[in-house]
Enzyme design. Structure first.
Site, PDB file in Angstrom:
ATOM      1  NE  ARG A 142      38.688  28.747  45.778  1.00 30.27           N
ATOM      2  CZ  ARG A 142      39.596  29.573  46.274  1.00 30.27           C
ATOM      3  NH1 ARG A 142      40.014  30.601  45.566  1.00 30.27           N
ATOM      4  NH2 ARG A 142      40.083  29.404  47.483  1.00 30.27           N
ATOM      5  CG  ASP A 170      34.576  26.217  56.208  1.00 34.53           C
ATOM      6  OD1 ASP A 170      33.574  25.601  55.799  1.00 34.53           O
ATOM      7  OD2 ASP A 170      35.742  25.883  55.947  1.00 34.53           O
ATOM      8  CB  THR A 186      41.769  22.607  39.384  1.00 34.07           C
ATOM      9  OG1 THR A 186      40.396  22.734  39.795  1.00 34.07           O
ATOM     10  CG2 THR A 186      42.078  21.158  39.092  1.00 34.07           C
ATOM     11  CG  ASP A 195      36.037  28.777  53.866  1.00 33.23           C
ATOM     12  OD1 ASP A 195      34.865  29.189  53.691  1.00 33.23           O
ATOM     13  OD2 ASP A 195      36.526  27.841  53.219  1.00 33.23           O
TER      14      ASP A 195
HETATM   15  C1  PRP Z   1      34.463  30.621  47.954  1.00 37.93           C
HETATM   16  C2  PRP Z   1      33.786  31.963  47.816  1.00 37.93           C
HETATM   17  C3  PRP Z   1      33.623  32.136  46.337  1.00 37.93           C
HETATM   18  C4  PRP Z   1      34.869  31.452  45.813  1.00 37.93           C
HETATM   19  C5  PRP Z   1      35.869  32.518  45.487  1.00 37.93           C
HETATM   20  O1  PRP Z   1      33.538  29.587  47.847  1.00 37.93           O
HETATM   21  O2  PRP Z   1      32.571  32.080  48.499  1.00 37.93           O
HETATM   22  O3  PRP Z   1      32.454  31.556  45.815  1.00 37.93           O
HETATM   23  O4  PRP Z   1      35.358  30.597  46.849  1.00 37.93           O
HETATM   24  O5  PRP Z   1      36.986  31.954  44.906  1.00 37.93           O
HETATM   25  P1  PRP Z   1      37.419  32.244  43.404  1.00 37.93           P
HETATM   26  O6  PRP Z   1      37.291  33.719  43.182  1.00 37.93           O
HETATM   27  O7  PRP Z   1      38.842  31.770  43.417  1.00 37.93           O
HETATM   28  O8  PRP Z   1      36.561  31.433  42.496  1.00 37.93           O
HETATM   29  P2  PRP Z   1      33.910  28.039  48.139  1.00 37.93           P
HETATM   30  O9  PRP Z   1      34.408  27.365  46.932  1.00 37.93           O
HETATM   31  O10 PRP Z   1      34.796  27.990  49.355  1.00 37.93           O
HETATM   32  O11 PRP Z   1      32.493  27.396  48.437  1.00 37.93           O
HETATM   33  P3  PRP Z   1      31.534  27.569  49.699  1.00 37.93           P
HETATM   34  O12 PRP Z   1      31.039  29.010  49.671  1.00 37.93           O
HETATM   35  O13 PRP Z   1      30.446  26.612  49.387  1.00 37.93           O
HETATM   36  O14 PRP Z   1      32.298  27.267  50.944  1.00 37.93           O
END
Ligand code: PRP
Length: 206
Positions: free
Chosen positions: A101, A200, A105, A197
């Site tokens: 994400r 993380d 944005t 998170d």
């Molecule tokens: C997180 C989570 C989802 C997303 C959810 O991933 O695991 O994939 O954000 O957010 P959304 O519903 O607003 O799209 P992240 O982007 O943090 O990536 P990562 O799992 O690689 O840390």
């Protein structure tokens, strides 16, 4: 349809998962266990074929799974949901989708997808602990449907109402199985009260 688990084990394990004192090893264990419990609920309607089985005594009626299941973890955080489920369903195929994400944005950016040209499974279980704005889940289901997936289910741990609404509007045919619908998103798109998170905390990168 949204299915929020009412199982006492799910409620208890989610509480431990939320706790900021829970360290990465325990956190991964809990993600794995919650994924198995939620998957148990999400797969309750899988089709079966009647077969015969020889017991040491005589013939009994048995069942075989009639539908091939695909586990689709969304990288990175969805990875921790795979192993436990896969142990229960060793015949499942695992297809990874890489999305992150964009921090500004909040839109999902796709970086990995090696699906074969035509679908090899009948039911896809999208695995991602967090359904926040819903952007990642919608993008994942878009990819799976373009691939030709007929039945898709979303299995997650925490969801914000915004994410649920967005996924339901875009893909009303995709049931959402979740441990808990949380209260809201903060201004940087994190679920509150949430668990922080999920990527993380699993990978020790926070
Ligand atoms: C997180 C989570 C989802 C997303 C959810 O991933 O695991 O994939 O954000 O957010 P959304 O519903 O607003 O799209 P992240 O982007 O943090 O990536 P990562 O799992 O690689 O840390």
């Amino acid at each position: 349809m949204v299915y929020e688990s009412q199982h006492p084990l799910v409620k208890h394990k989610l509480t431990l998962l939320r706790d900021k004192r829970t360290k990465a090893k325990k956190f991964r264990e809990l993600i794995r266990e919650l994924a198995m419990l939620l998957c148990y609920e999400a797969t309750a309607d899988l089709g079966v074929t009647e077969i015969q089985v020889e017991t040491p005594m005589e013939t009994a009626v048995g069942y075989d799974l009639a539908e091939k299941v695909g586990l689709v973890p969304v990288l990175r955080a969805g990875l921790g949901m795979v192993d436990g489920i896969w142990e229960m369903m060793p015949g499942a195929e695992v297809w990874h989708i890489g999305l992150y994400r964009d921090e500004k944005t909040l839109k999902p950016v796709s970086y990995y997808n090696r699906l074969p040209t035509s679908p090899t499974v009948e039911v896809c279980l999208v695995l991602d602990p967090m359904l926040a704005t819903g952007g990642s889940a919608v993008a994942t289901v878009d990819i799976l449907k373009r691939w030709g997936a007929k039945r898709v289910k979303f299995v997650g741990i925490l969801a914000a109402p915004t994410g649920i609404q967005r996924l339901q509007e875009a893909h009303p045919d995709v049931p959402i199985h979740i441990a808990k619908i949380d209260q809201r998103l903060n201004d940087v798109g994190f679920i509150l009260p949430g668990l922080g998170d999920a990527g993380d905390r699993q990978f020790g990168t926070g």
